[in-house]
Write a protein that holds these residues in place. Structure first.
Motif, PDB file in Angstrom:
ATOM      1  N   GLN A 409       0.840  -1.205   0.000  1.00 44.32           N
ATOM      2  CA  GLN A 409       0.000   0.000   0.000  1.00 44.32           C
ATOM      3  C   GLN A 409       0.876   1.256   0.000  1.00 44.32           C
ATOM      4  O   GLN A 409       0.567   2.240  -0.684  1.00 44.32           O
ATOM      5  N   GLU A 410       1.964   1.217   0.759  1.00 45.24           N
ATOM      6  CA  GLU A 410       2.884   2.349   0.817  1.00 45.24           C
ATOM      7  C   GLU A 410       3.527   2.605  -0.541  1.00 45.24           C
ATOM      8  O   GLU A 410       3.687   3.767  -0.959  1.00 45.24           O
ATOM      9  N   ARG A 413       0.765   4.150  -2.805  1.00 43.53           N
ATOM     10  CA  ARG A 413       0.448   5.507  -2.353  1.00 43.53           C
ATOM     11  C   ARG A 413       1.566   6.486  -2.705  1.00 43.53           C
ATOM     12  O   ARG A 413       1.312   7.604  -3.189  1.00 43.53           O
ATOM     13  N   ARG A 417       1.326   9.714  -5.188  1.00 43.59           N
ATOM     14  CA  ARG A 417       1.651  11.058  -4.702  1.00 43.59           C
ATOM     15  C   ARG A 417       2.756  11.699  -5.535  1.00 43.59           C
ATOM     16  O   ARG A 417       2.824  12.925  -5.645  1.00 43.59           O
ATOM     17  N   ASP A 463      -7.674  -0.880  -6.399  1.00 37.51           N
ATOM     18  CA  ASP A 463      -7.299  -1.304  -5.067  1.00 37.51           C
ATOM     19  C   ASP A 463      -8.298  -2.353  -4.620  1.00 37.51           C
ATOM     20  O   ASP A 463      -9.505  -2.075  -4.578  1.00 37.51           O
TER      21      ASP A 463
END
Length: 464
Positions: A409-410, A413, A417, A463
Motif C-alpha cells: 500500500q505504501e 500511495r 503522490r 485497489d
C-alpha cells in the motif's frame, strides 16, 4: 498472617526427605543434536557444498571494468550468470527482466541446457503468465549470489591457491545488483525493457531499476516487496544472521576448504521459513499433530510442524553459500528508496570514483525533487520514487508477515503522490503468506499476465 504456601515459620528450613533407594531419573535423549553433530563431522573432508554446481546450463556475462558500489567499495570486475527463454525480436523491445528473491538462481524455468524445473516454472512459457511466444525473458543470479555470479564464494582477485573473497567482499546493496544487470543489458544490446518483474527482493530490484534508469523500462511489476525495509523484517533477518555466525565453523566467513557452518545455516533457514508461510496454512496442514502421539514428548522435533522446519533447514544448508546469505539479507535490510538515502549514496560513490579514478555509470543522476511541499520521511520516499512514471503493478498478500500488505500500500500511495497515474494495486486473500508468489499461479499469474499484455494507457487505479 498465615502463609498459605510454604512453611508456617519463615525461619524454618524447608526439609524434604528422599529415599536413598529412589531410582535416578532417566536422562532424556537428543537424537536431533546427535544427528546434527554427526552431519557436521561428515562434512569435514566429506560432501562438498552443492551451490557451485546445483544450477547448470546458464550463460555468464563477464564485466571487465571496475564497478563502484553503493557504500564506496569497488569490484575490479564481475561475472553475472543469466538464462533466457523466448526469442528477442528484431527491435529488441520485447525483453522482460525477471528479478529473483534472496536465494534464487537464474534458473527460473527449465530449458534444453537444464531440464530441471525452475523456481517460477509454471509462470513462464508459451501461453503462460509470462508468455514466451511474445516475450524474451532474462533472469540473472544476483551480484553477491553463489549460482554463477560473483559473490563471497568467488575467487579473490590476486589471491593464492583458490583463495576466496569470503568476508573481504565489499558491502552490497540492491542498487549494486541492479547496476550489474544494466551492464548485462548493455552487452545484450537491449536499450529498453518491455518490463521489469520481481517478487520479494526481486520486487525491490524492479522498483529500483525503474527509478535508476526510467528510460530503460516500459512497465513495472513488484510483488510482495517494499520501498524500504521495516524493523520487523530487519529483526527477522538479523536473527538468521546471528544464528549462522554463532556456528563456530563459520569462522568469520573463512570456512572455504574447511567445514561448512551446517548447523548455523540449517537453523537460519528454519527461522526464515517461519516468516515465509502463514499460520492459517500451517493450521490446516499440520495443526497440533505430533509425529508419535503415544510416545513421551521430546525436546527434539515432536510436532509435525517441527519436522517440517527441520526438513526445510536440512535441505537448504548445502544448497546456498552462507556468506551469500549474510550479504544479500543485509542488502535487503539496507534497501530504502527515499531520496535522502539516494543523495547520501551518490556522495559516497562520487568520493570512491575520484579516489579510484573510476567513472560512474550513466544512470547516476540527481533525483528530481518533487513532492507536496511538506517535510518528513514520507515526502522523502515520494521524492525517491518520483522517477517511476511507468504503468506499475503492485501486488500484496494479506497473510504475508515478512512483507506485510501495508508495505505494498505504501508503494502504491507513494507512486501516486509522486504523480504516477498508472498504478494498479491488488491485495490477495491467500493463505500461503510471503510464498504466495511461488505458489498461486492462478491469481498472481493472472495479474502479471494482464499487466504485461495491456495496451499503454489502459492501466487503471485498482485497489482490492
Amino acid at each position: 498472617m498465615r502463609h498459605l504456601c510454604g512453611p508456617k515459620s519463615l525461619g524454618a528450613p524447608l526439609v524434604r526427605a528422599y529415599s536413598k533407594n529412589a531410582p535416578i531419573p532417566t536422562q532424556l535423549s537428543f537424537p536431533c543434536v546427535d544427528q546434527t553433530l554427526e552431519r557436521t563431522r561428515s562434512l569435514d573432508g566429506g560432501p562438498e557444498p552443492l551451490y557451485d554446481r546445483i544450477v547448470t546450463g546458464y550463460q555468464v556475462y563477464q564485466h571487465p571494468k571496475p564497478l563502484i558500489l553503493y557504500w564506496g567499495g569497488v569490484l575490479q570486475g564481475f561475472d553475472l550468470a543469466y538464462e533466457t527463454w523466448g526469442e528477442l525480436n528484431a527491435r529488441k523491445d520485447n525483453a522482460i527482466l525477471l528479478h529473483t528473491g534472496l536465494s534464487g538462481s537464474s534458473h527460473a524455468r527449465s530449458h534444453g541446457e537444464n531440464e530441471k524445473p525452475g523456481w517460477w516454472e509454471s509462470f513462464i512459457g508459451p501461453g503462460r503468465p509470462i508468455d514466451t511466444n511474445r516475450f524474451h525473458v532474462i533472469c540473472t543470479n544476483v551480484l553477491g549470489g553463489c549460482y554463477g555470479s560473483t559473490g563471497p564464494s568467488s575467487a579473490l582477485p590476486g589471491g593464492k591457491g583458490g583463495e576466496r573473497y569470503a568476508t573481504r567482499f565489499p558491502p552490497l546493496t540492491i542498487p549494486d545488483m541492479v547496476r550489474a544487470q544494466l551492464r548485462l543489458l548493455d552487452q545484450l544490446g537491449i536499450e529498453r525493457l518491455h518490463a521489469s518483474v520481481g517478487s520479494s527482493m526481486g520486487g525491490m530490484q524492479s522498483l529500483c531499476l525503474a527509478s535508476m534508469a526510467p528510460d530503460r523500462v516500459g512497465r513495472v511489476v513488484s510483488i510482495s516487496a517494499a520501498a524500504r525495509s521495516h524493523p520487523y523484517s530487519i529483526a527477522l533477518r538479523h536473527t538468521q544472521r546471528q544464528v549462522l555466525m554463532s556456528d563456530p565453523h563459520w569462522n568469520k566467513g573463512h570456512y572455504y576448504g574447511g567445514v561448512l557452518p551446517h548447523a548455523g545455516m540449517k537453523l537460519a533457514r528454519e527461522v526464515a521459513t517461519i516468516s515465509y508461510r502463514s499460520g492459517p496454512e500451517w493450521e490446516r496442514r499440520f495443526g497440533r499433530k505430533r509425529v508419535n502421539p503415544q510416545e513421551t514428548p521430546a525436546l527434539c522435533a515432536d510436532f509435525l510442524i517441527e519436522t517440517y522446519l527441520d526438513h526445510q533447514g536440512e535441505r537448504f544448508c548445502l544448497q546456498f553459500d552462507p556468506n551469500s546469505l549474510l550479504y544479500i539479507s543485509r542488502a535487503m535490510d539496507l534497501f530504502d528508496m527515499s531520496a535522502q538515502r539516494g543523495r547520501e549514496a551518490r556522495a559516497r560513490r562520487l568520493a570512491a570514483s575520484e579516489k579510484h579514478e573510476v567513472p560512474l555509470e550513466t544512470e547516476d543522476v540527481d533525483i528530481e525533487e518533487v513532492g507536496d511541499g511538506r517535510d518528513g520521511e514520507d515526502v522523502e520516499l515520494v521524492r525517491g520514487m518520483s522517477r517511476i512514471h511507468h504503468p506499475t503493478l503492485v501486488l500484496g498478500v494479506q497473510s504475508d508477515i515478512l512483507f506485510p500488505h501495508w508495505q505494498q500500500q505504501e508503494i502504491a500511495r507513494s507512486l501516486r503522490r509522486a504523480g504516477n497515474s498508472q498504478v494498479t494495486h491488488y491485495e490477495l486473500d491467500a493463505e500461503y503468506g510471503h510464498d504466495t508468489f511461488l505458489i498461486d499461479t492462478i491469481n498472481v499469474g493472472a495479474a502479471v499476465k494482464g499487466h504485461l499484455e495491456q495496451e499503454p494507457g489502459s492501466v487503471g487505479k485498482i485497489d482490492s
